[in-house]
Design a protein around this motif. Structure first.
Motif: not given
Length: 265
Positions: A44-45, A48-52, A72, A176, A180
């Motif tokens: 899980r990110p 403030h990251q958006t990946g998975s 992501g 990161d 972001t």
């Protein structure tokens, strides 16, 4: 910017972790890791990251076969594919850090700030070469780019094996996207490798490695989920109940027959 940062820099990232205890013995007297155990982590990110992503680790004694995929994350760094350092951490609380772990209030939970939660590096998940903590900051051997399909078989240290058995092993993928982050964090240098931006060594994805049943991941929701009672066990219980009901019916039948036989004419 130099991309090879092993040696002293790697040691800075992992300053000697305490020795972990050996795996407990099984009931049969053999080592608990004498069979293959599968662990999974959902990535899980953080920050403030958006990946998975997801990582699966199959452990037999100290040999770990790892398959992983994520997507992501930041794609480039200084015009080149972004190197995402990744590790198995352990020996601590077995948790991914909350936002409140950001002690200096710069908007980023750095690797050092997250260490009390996930622990120090116990294995480096490099694409080749060094898998020890000392190789933890070697950007040359890190997976690169916004997404990855990773597979490698490695030999884990006793400390890493112990963390897996105890349920406190944590996968952390670093790197990161500076865009972001707030202005303060964007301008900071890594507290681990001062020649790098803070973003490069800060966590981007995190997941705790949990053992899963041999047949696959545990599923189910609601009040019956997680009871550990299989369908077979339910059927056995139901069968026992029916058998008991049949026995009771026979007793009542015999009692009625006896009463009828001895009833006065």
């Amino acid at each position: 910017m130099a991309l090879a940062l092993g040696g002293a820099a790697g040691l800075a990232l992992t300053a000697a972790a305490p020795a972990a205890s050996a795996p407990a013995a099984s009931a049969g007297g053999g080592p608990a890791d004498a069979r293959t155990v599968t662990y999974q982590a959902r990535l899980r990110p953080l920050n403030h990251q958006t990946g998975s992503g997801r990582l699966t680790l199959r452990l037999r004694e100290s040999t770990a076969t790892i398959t992983e995929q994520y997507s992501g994350l930041a794609a480039t760094l200084d015009g080149r594919p972004y190197p995402h350092l990744q590790h198995i951490h352990g020996g601590a609380r077995g948790m991914c850090p909350p936002a409140s772990a950001d002690r200096n209030r710069d908007g980023v939970v750095s690797t050092a700030e997250g260490t009390p939660y996930y622990g120090r590096i116990q294995a480096t998940l490099s694409v080749k070469g060094d898998i020890t903590p000392q190789g933890g900051t070697d950007l040359r051997n890190a997976p690169k780019g916004p997404s990855v399909r990773y597979q490698r078989t490695i030999t884990l240290s006793p400390a890493a094996v112990a963390s897996l058995h105890k349920g406190i092993a944590v996968v952390v993928v670093h790197g990161d996207d500076p865009r972001t982050l707030g202005r303060k964090a964007r301008n900071e240098k890594s507290e681990l490798v001062p020649s790098l931006p803070l973003a490069v060594t800060s966590p981007a994805l995190c997941g705790v490695l949990r053992a899963i049943p041999a047949g696959g991941a545990v599923t189910g929701t609601g009040s019956t989920a997680g009871t550990g009672r299989s369908t077979g066990a339910w059927l056995l219980g139901a069968g026992a109940g029916l058998a008991g009901a049949g026995a009771l019916a026979r007793v009542l039948f015999v009692r009625r027959r006896n009463r009828a036989a001895f009833r006065p004419a």
